[in-house]
Write a protein that holds these residues in place. Sequence first.
Motif, PDB file in Angstrom:
ATOM      1  N   GLY A 126      28.156 -31.829  20.695  1.00  0.00           N
ATOM      2  CA  GLY A 126      29.605 -31.848  20.498  1.00  0.00           C
ATOM      3  C   GLY A 126      30.020 -32.873  19.464  1.00  0.00           C
ATOM      4  O   GLY A 126      30.904 -32.623  18.629  1.00  0.00           O
ATOM      5  N   THR A 127      29.375 -34.045  19.499  1.00  0.00           N
ATOM      6  CA  THR A 127      29.649 -35.084  18.498  1.00  0.00           C
ATOM      7  C   THR A 127      29.269 -34.613  17.102  1.00  0.00           C
ATOM      8  O   THR A 127      30.004 -34.830  16.136  1.00  0.00           O
ATOM      9  CB  THR A 127      28.881 -36.365  18.854  1.00  0.00           C
ATOM     10  N   VAL A 128      28.114 -33.952  16.998  1.00  0.00           N
ATOM     11  CA  VAL A 128      27.662 -33.437  15.700  1.00  0.00           C
ATOM     12  C   VAL A 128      28.613 -32.354  15.198  1.00  0.00           C
ATOM     13  O   VAL A 128      28.971 -32.311  14.014  1.00  0.00           O
ATOM     14  CB  VAL A 128      26.227 -32.884  15.807  1.00  0.00           C
ATOM     15  N   GLY A 129      29.048 -31.460  16.092  1.00  0.00           N
ATOM     16  CA  GLY A 129      29.981 -30.419  15.699  1.00  0.00           C
ATOM     17  C   GLY A 129      31.297 -30.986  15.206  1.00  0.00           C
ATOM     18  O   GLY A 129      31.847 -30.527  14.188  1.00  0.00           O
ATOM     19  N   ALA A 130      31.830 -31.999  15.907  1.00  0.00           N
ATOM     20  CA  ALA A 130      33.076 -32.635  15.475  1.00  0.00           C
ATOM     21  C   ALA A 130      32.898 -33.315  14.117  1.00  0.00           C
ATOM     22  O   ALA A 130      33.777 -33.234  13.246  1.00  0.00           O
ATOM     23  CB  ALA A 130      33.532 -33.651  16.527  1.00  0.00           C
ATOM     24  N   GLY A 131      31.743 -33.969  13.929  1.00  0.00           N
ATOM     25  CA  GLY A 131      31.473 -34.598  12.640  1.00  0.00           C
ATOM     26  C   GLY A 131      31.388 -33.592  11.505  1.00  0.00           C
ATOM     27  O   GLY A 131      31.846 -33.846  10.390  1.00  0.00           O
ATOM     28  N   THR A 132      30.816 -32.426  11.797  1.00  0.00           N
ATOM     29  CA  THR A 132      30.721 -31.370  10.787  1.00  0.00           C
ATOM     30  C   THR A 132      32.105 -30.851  10.404  1.00  0.00           C
ATOM     31  O   THR A 132      32.384 -30.599   9.219  1.00  0.00           O
ATOM     32  CB  THR A 132      29.856 -30.215  11.309  1.00  0.00           C
ATOM     33  N   LEU A 133      32.975 -30.690  11.386  1.00  0.00           N
ATOM     34  CA  LEU A 133      34.347 -30.258  11.105  1.00  0.00           C
ATOM     35  C   LEU A 133      35.078 -31.268  10.229  1.00  0.00           C
ATOM     36  O   LEU A 133      35.769 -30.895   9.263  1.00  0.00           O
ATOM     37  CB  LEU A 133      35.109 -30.061  12.415  1.00  0.00           C
ATOM     38  N   LEU A 134      34.943 -32.546  10.545  1.00  0.00           N
ATOM     39  CA  LEU A 134      35.582 -33.589   9.732  1.00  0.00           C
ATOM     40  C   LEU A 134      35.007 -33.608   8.323  1.00  0.00           C
ATOM     41  O   LEU A 134      35.740 -33.778   7.338  1.00  0.00           O
ATOM     42  CB  LEU A 134      35.400 -34.952  10.401  1.00  0.00           C
ATOM     43  N   TYR A 135      33.707 -33.428   8.225  1.00  0.00           N
ATOM     44  CA  TYR A 135      33.045 -33.423   6.915  1.00  0.00           C
ATOM     45  C   TYR A 135      33.571 -32.287   6.046  1.00  0.00           C
ATOM     46  O   TYR A 135      33.853 -32.462   4.855  1.00  0.00           O
ATOM     47  CB  TYR A 135      31.541 -33.291   7.128  1.00  0.00           C
ATOM     48  N   SER A 136      33.708 -31.108   6.631  1.00  0.00           N
ATOM     49  CA  SER A 136      34.208 -29.958   5.865  1.00  0.00           C
ATOM     50  C   SER A 136      35.664 -30.133   5.463  1.00  0.00           C
ATOM     51  O   SER A 136      36.109 -29.576   4.453  1.00  0.00           O
ATOM     52  CB  SER A 136      34.049 -28.678   6.687  1.00  0.00           C
TER      53      SER A 136
END
Length: 357
Positions: free
Chosen positions: A307-317
């Motif tokens: 979940g942390t990785v997914g949230a980080g990916t969303l912020l990155y995009s």
Amino acid sequence: MNRYFYYLVILCMLINTIVYVPRVLIEARYHGAITAIIIAIPLGSLLAFLFYRGMRSFPGLGIPEIFKQYLPAYLRFPILVFLGIMWFAAGSIVVVAFSHITLRFLNPNASLTNMVLCFVLVGCWTATFSSSAILFGLEIILLIALPIQGFIIYKAFQNEAFDWNAVLAMSEYVLVIPSWDTLSAATYLFTGYISILQFNRLFEWKKRLHYFWIIPIAGISISFNTFFIPIGILGTLAVDDYLDIWVNTSDSLRMQYGLIERVVFLYLFLYIGLSLIFITTCWHVGTELVKSVFPKQPKFLKWVIVGTVGAGTLLYSHFFNEKQLYHYAQQWFNLRFAVELLLVTIVFILGRRKKHA
């Protein structure tokens, strides 16, 4: 289950067109890209063989268990977390890159955030599957993908617009010394073998790894096709005008008597499946590496990590555009190559020590 060793390598070879490897090589086509490919084939094959020899000495063990035997906690924990972050970054790059491609060629009116969110949700969910389930899914997808990939390559060489003179013109630059950036991108095709540091828990190694010749042969075929087909189709100069080189190359191909005329739709269908299984594999390995540093591992821990990785990916995009994504992908290639060399060396030495103990 030794065949899954080859599946992991081939998956990484096929996914390279999404993670900007062709873009890096095309930009360096006059500055050592061909030489980098020629060097990468024996070098990548050698690294894969050495890593296999090292991991074979620890049957049924993943890299966390191996490091636990030989490294103190103050070294083991940061190394495992760092490796996990590297795997998470690999999956995130594919998520954002393929989301941009999907928007541009399939649904321009959609929101990038929504597109990334869809891939993230699927990736987070499948990354929590068991290792054996992921390998079984990988096998099914590759059995579907390889014939389609072969058909696309066949259509490219059969295309009337394919210019062999443009390909032959690149022979003048064979002896140019490549840069570290170019060599790092060229060797990325073979990096899939590193994933056995997690899946080694399932492998039953034999004394000899049969059919190892598949890796260099596949590397030769995919490397040169990845580099030369866009040049032959788009031209030595015009090829520099495209960011998603292989998507534009497939968009120039047609199936005159097919149900789908434009090959690009077949290409995108193929890479939706490959991207999802690649994201799943990367985030699963990263989750297992990071999870191993916790003495207690409740069931919800893996969901917290993905979940942390997914949230980080969303912020990155959201905060970075495609140009910046490409720049950071290049930097990741460079770091990955250095880490890969060091990791293979460590595992091979530990394997030799275990063998002669």
